[in-house]
Design an enzyme around this catalytic site. Sequence first.
Site, PDB file in Angstrom:
ATOM      1  CG  ASP A   1      -2.007  -1.004   1.140  1.00  0.00           C
ATOM      2  OD1 ASP A   1      -2.061  -1.706   0.110  1.00  0.00           O
ATOM      3  OD2 ASP A   1      -2.804  -1.111   2.095  1.00  0.00           O
TER       4      ASP A   1
ATOM      5  CD  GLU B   1       6.785  -1.087  -3.017  1.00  0.00           C
ATOM      6  OE1 GLU B   1       7.295  -1.206  -4.122  1.00  0.00           O
ATOM      7  OE2 GLU B   1       6.552  -2.044  -2.249  1.00  0.00           O
ATOM      8  CE1 TYR B   2      -2.632   2.412  -6.746  1.00  0.00           C
ATOM      9  CE2 TYR B   2      -3.374   3.474  -4.708  1.00  0.00           C
ATOM     10  CZ  TYR B   2      -3.545   3.215  -6.059  1.00  0.00           C
ATOM     11  OH  TYR B   2      -4.602   3.760  -6.727  1.00  0.00           O
ATOM     12  CG  ASP B   3      -0.965   5.160  -0.230  1.00  0.00           C
ATOM     13  OD1 ASP B   3      -1.914   5.102  -1.031  1.00  0.00           O
ATOM     14  OD2 ASP B   3      -1.039   4.764   0.948  1.00  0.00           O
TER      15      ASP B   3
ATOM     16  CG  LEU C   1     -10.561   6.506   5.051  1.00  0.00           C
ATOM     17  CD1 LEU C   1     -10.204   5.561   6.194  1.00  0.00           C
ATOM     18  CD2 LEU C   1     -11.284   7.724   5.594  1.00  0.00           C
TER      19      LEU C   1
ATOM     20  CD  GLU D   1     -14.470   3.384  13.641  1.00  0.00           C
ATOM     21  OE1 GLU D   1     -14.411   2.709  12.587  1.00  0.00           O
ATOM     22  OE2 GLU D   1     -15.367   4.213  13.866  1.00  0.00           O
TER      23      GLU D   1
ATOM     24  CE  LYS E   1      -7.201   2.126   5.647  1.00  0.00           C
ATOM     25  NZ  LYS E   1      -7.038   0.894   4.915  1.00  0.00           N
TER      26      LYS E   1
ATOM     27  CG  ASP F   1      -5.395  -5.212   4.737  1.00  0.00           C
ATOM     28  OD1 ASP F   1      -6.079  -4.637   3.867  1.00  0.00           O
ATOM     29  OD2 ASP F   1      -4.252  -5.633   4.541  1.00  0.00           O
TER      30      ASP F   1
ATOM     31  NE  ARG G   1     -14.159   2.155  -1.653  1.00  0.00           N
ATOM     32  CZ  ARG G   1     -13.168   2.472  -2.470  1.00  0.00           C
ATOM     33  NH1 ARG G   1     -12.544   1.525  -3.144  1.00  0.00           N
ATOM     34  NH2 ARG G   1     -12.802   3.722  -2.620  1.00  0.00           N
TER      35      ARG G   1
ATOM     36  CE1 TYR H   1     -15.557  -0.555   7.954  1.00  0.00           C
ATOM     37  CE2 TYR H   1     -16.200   1.671   7.354  1.00  0.00           C
ATOM     38  CZ  TYR H   1     -15.646   0.449   7.012  1.00  0.00           C
ATOM     39  OH  TYR H   1     -15.200   0.236   5.733  1.00  0.00           O
TER      40      TYR H   1
ATOM     41  CE  LYS I   1      -2.388   1.584   4.740  1.00  0.00           C
ATOM     42  NZ  LYS I   1      -2.802   1.514   3.374  1.00  0.00           N
TER      43      LYS I   1
ATOM     44  CB  CYS J   1      11.041 -38.202  -3.381  1.00  0.00           C
ATOM     45  SG  CYS J   1      11.004 -37.894  -1.613  1.00  0.00           S
TER      46      CYS J   1
ATOM     47  CB  CYS K   1      12.472 -42.072  -0.710  1.00  0.00           C
ATOM     48  SG  CYS K   1      11.184 -41.633  -1.904  1.00  0.00           S
TER      49      CYS K   1
ATOM     50  CB  CYS L   1       7.228 -38.322  -2.631  1.00  0.00           C
ATOM     51  SG  CYS L   1       7.933 -39.951  -2.380  1.00  0.00           S
TER      52      CYS L   1
ATOM     53  CB  CYS M   1       8.824 -41.579   0.870  1.00  0.00           C
ATOM     54  SG  CYS M   1       9.772 -40.090   1.170  1.00  0.00           S
TER      55      CYS M   1
HETATM   56  S1  IVH Z   1     -14.106   4.598   7.274  1.00  0.00           S
HETATM   57  C1  IVH Z   1     -15.961   7.746   4.851  1.00  0.00           C
HETATM   58  N1  IVH Z   1     -13.421   2.821   9.071  1.00  0.00           N
HETATM   59  O1  IVH Z   1     -10.253   1.350   4.762  1.00  0.00           O
HETATM   60  C2  IVH Z   1     -15.499   6.623   5.645  1.00  0.00           C
HETATM   61  N2  IVH Z   1     -12.768   2.443   6.825  1.00  0.00           N
HETATM   62  O2  IVH Z   1      -9.007   3.480   2.495  1.00  0.00           O
HETATM   63  C3  IVH Z   1     -14.496   5.806   4.948  1.00  0.00           C
HETATM   64  N3  IVH Z   1     -11.552   0.376   6.460  1.00  0.00           N
HETATM   65  O3  IVH Z   1     -12.140   1.427   1.874  1.00  0.00           O
HETATM   66  C4  IVH Z   1     -14.154   4.536   5.545  1.00  0.00           C
HETATM   67  N4  IVH Z   1     -11.593  -0.321   8.542  1.00  0.00           N
HETATM   68  O4  IVH Z   1     -12.562  -0.494   3.369  1.00  0.00           O
HETATM   69  C5  IVH Z   1     -13.372   3.169   7.766  1.00  0.00           C
HETATM   70  N5  IVH Z   1     -12.900   1.302  10.754  1.00  0.00           N
HETATM   71  C6  IVH Z   1     -12.862   1.666   9.473  1.00  0.00           C
HETATM   72  C7  IVH Z   1     -12.226   0.868   8.492  1.00  0.00           C
HETATM   73  C8  IVH Z   1     -12.199   1.303   7.173  1.00  0.00           C
HETATM   74  C9  IVH Z   1     -11.197  -0.588   7.315  1.00  0.00           C
HETATM   75  C10 IVH Z   1     -11.212   0.386   5.029  1.00  0.00           C
HETATM   76  C11 IVH Z   1     -12.359   0.655   4.122  1.00  0.00           C
HETATM   77  C12 IVH Z   1     -11.907   1.731   3.198  1.00  0.00           C
HETATM   78  C13 IVH Z   1     -10.444   1.813   3.466  1.00  0.00           C
HETATM   79  C14 IVH Z   1     -10.008   3.261   3.398  1.00  0.00           C
END
Ligand code: IVH
Length: 679
Positions: free
Chosen positions: A34, A36-38, A84, A114, A116, A118, A137, A224, A312, A406, A409, A424, A429
């Site tokens: 993530d 690197e992507y960011d 986000l 909260e 996050k 994955d 999504r 959430y 992150k 193998c 054996c 094998c 064996c």
């Molecule tokens: S809030 C507007 N809360 O993280 C609210 N997201 O890049 C936006 N995610 O796509 C999301 N846990 O899939 C929120 N407690 C949490 C989360 C959460 C995981 C994921 C969600 C979202 C990604 C944000």
Amino acid sequence: MDKVLVEGRIRDLRSEIERHRRLYYELDAPEISDAEYDRLEKELAALERQFPSLLRPDSPTRTLGGRAAEAFSPVRHPAPLLSLDNTYDERDIEDWFGRLARILGRDDLEFVCELKLDGLSVALTYENGAFVQGATRGDGEVGEDVTRNLRTVSDIPSRIKNAPRRLVVRGEVYLAVEAFAALNAKREEDGQSVFANPRNAAAGSLRQIDPRVTASRPLACFCYQILHAEGYTPTDQDAVLEDLSAWGFAVDPRHRRCRGLKEAQAYCREWTERRHDLPYDADGVVIKLAPVALQERAGTTAKSPRWAVAFKFPAEQAQTQVEAIEIQVGRTGALTPVAKLVPVKVAGVTISSASLHNEDEVRRKDVRVGDTVLLERAGGVIPYVVRVEVGRRPVVAVPFQFPASCPVCGGPVHKPEGEAILRCANRSCKAQIKEGLRHFASRDAMDIGGLGKVLVDTLVERRMLSSLPDLYGLSAPSLADLPRMGDKSAANLLDQIAASRSRPYERVLYALGIRQVGEETARAIASRFRSMDSLLDASEESLQEVDGVGPKVAAEIRAFFDVPENRAMVERLRNAGLTFEAPERSAGQLPLAGLTFVLTGTLASMPRPKAKAGLEAMGARVSGSVSRATSYVVAGTEAGSKLDAARTLGVAVLDEDALLRILSGAPLPPRTPTDPDRT
Ligand code: IVH
């Protein structure tokens, strides 16, 4: 920088970003982290800011990632499922806080933090309390209709109480780390490709065409956010989580109200440290401005809310060198390549080897001896090779050649049809014998404590053991001759071996090590086929009548008993005096013997494990899934898909009062399909 050069770079970045989005969202097979992507997204955004004339409306900086797959029908979300903005350190969070405070004109802000998760974001729609639609999504605006699959997730209630007439909530579907490890172990054993991490496994499980496959994966879901609720206006995020939980959704209990920036940062620090204590994979923290009125004032950008931000966790990756690639041979002959690594610390733990799973995986990643690899601890615990740093490859490194025989054996190896794993073929064996003996002696099987790994190796190497029944022919003098083994230890071991003769039949069945027959399955088989004799010639059809035995497992059992050597081995175990029959079921002995219960929903009077233990103490089997073989389903409040399954299959359903009556010894109610009072 020269504008032409910039144009080229922007073009490359856009296509790279699109490619990685496709890999992540559509193929569930990300190639980069993530972070690197960011970095790619950030570089593109910076260049576009610097050269606004090069900005395009369809640039990935203006669009959300992902597109709906075609196998599922598209669903338009009632409000976009935003993503986000990411932050990576305390400074980033302070910058975000500063911007927010400026917009709102105040800095006395309160947050809800909260974890996050994955996993995979989903939108769940309820009408008049009933779950009517669930969608992924997708691109944030339009997702995929995966209702049938989501109905199999036990955290997602099929009915909710006292909720708004129409309600759409957002949650995260995930696979707990333990469930992920078990799923991969089984896939590895079955010769299927393994999932790189719990997130990919959850995504792959949710996008199954056949909901039964999804049902077999223990997916979980925390909710959430409320995307739409008729006539409901929450005051703040705390209240949202509380209401979601009161309506019957699973809510992660680890959220915390934080007063001010410092407390939010402390929460991020705390979970950066403790992330491995979590039963699931979390990749960060989400900091959310608590009051809804202020959230609305802060508003959103095209992609993400200004009132929330993701922090992150630092990537738990490290680079190291591959010193060797070894092939390990398992109990069923599976050849597993393992990378032996120059020891390196990843997230506080020293890693010196990582499974490369199978031949396809080695080819796909093209891991070679001498390579520098990027290592990550997926699911927080299991080290895995993310990729090879090809730029640092020594010129002499050659592609890894899988052995044609193998390594233990020297016997021939073969790849069964449709499997990714080489096996094998030689059942004698040594590697298979050793692993088979270890399994046989393990605690949940015959429980021969004194027979550890080293001793098994020694006994096999000295040819004192070459099959399971040989154990029962071991004698004190030959054992006492072994290094570090005196008369006393030898006598102890022989006592333990003798005691194993009285292990119940179901444990013997499990100890045989038939592929796909785990403890639960062995128990279920033993309660239907009550003696080894009745099992030896059971047809695949009759085997499938057992709870938890499908065509694949039935075929494995049949194949095992069809091999003459296995039959002879079983006969020798019989002659050694092992238990080959289940005890007689005498009436009045254990009142629930032979019955299978499934518990679902919340019980008011006791936690589910307690109810399970109570039923088991009375002789019942308690299973996690409903089938025609289920005797009763006990439904608490907010019972979900299992209750639906019971109704479809015509299985008797009991309410909590009936359960309490049974546990206090009352006679069993009739096994006709009944329905508990629904409140
Ligand atoms: S809030 C507007 N809360 O993280 C609210 N997201 O890049 C936006 N995610 O796509 C999301 N846990 O899939 C929120 N407690 C949490 C989360 C959460 C995981 C994921 C969600 C979202 C990604 C944000």
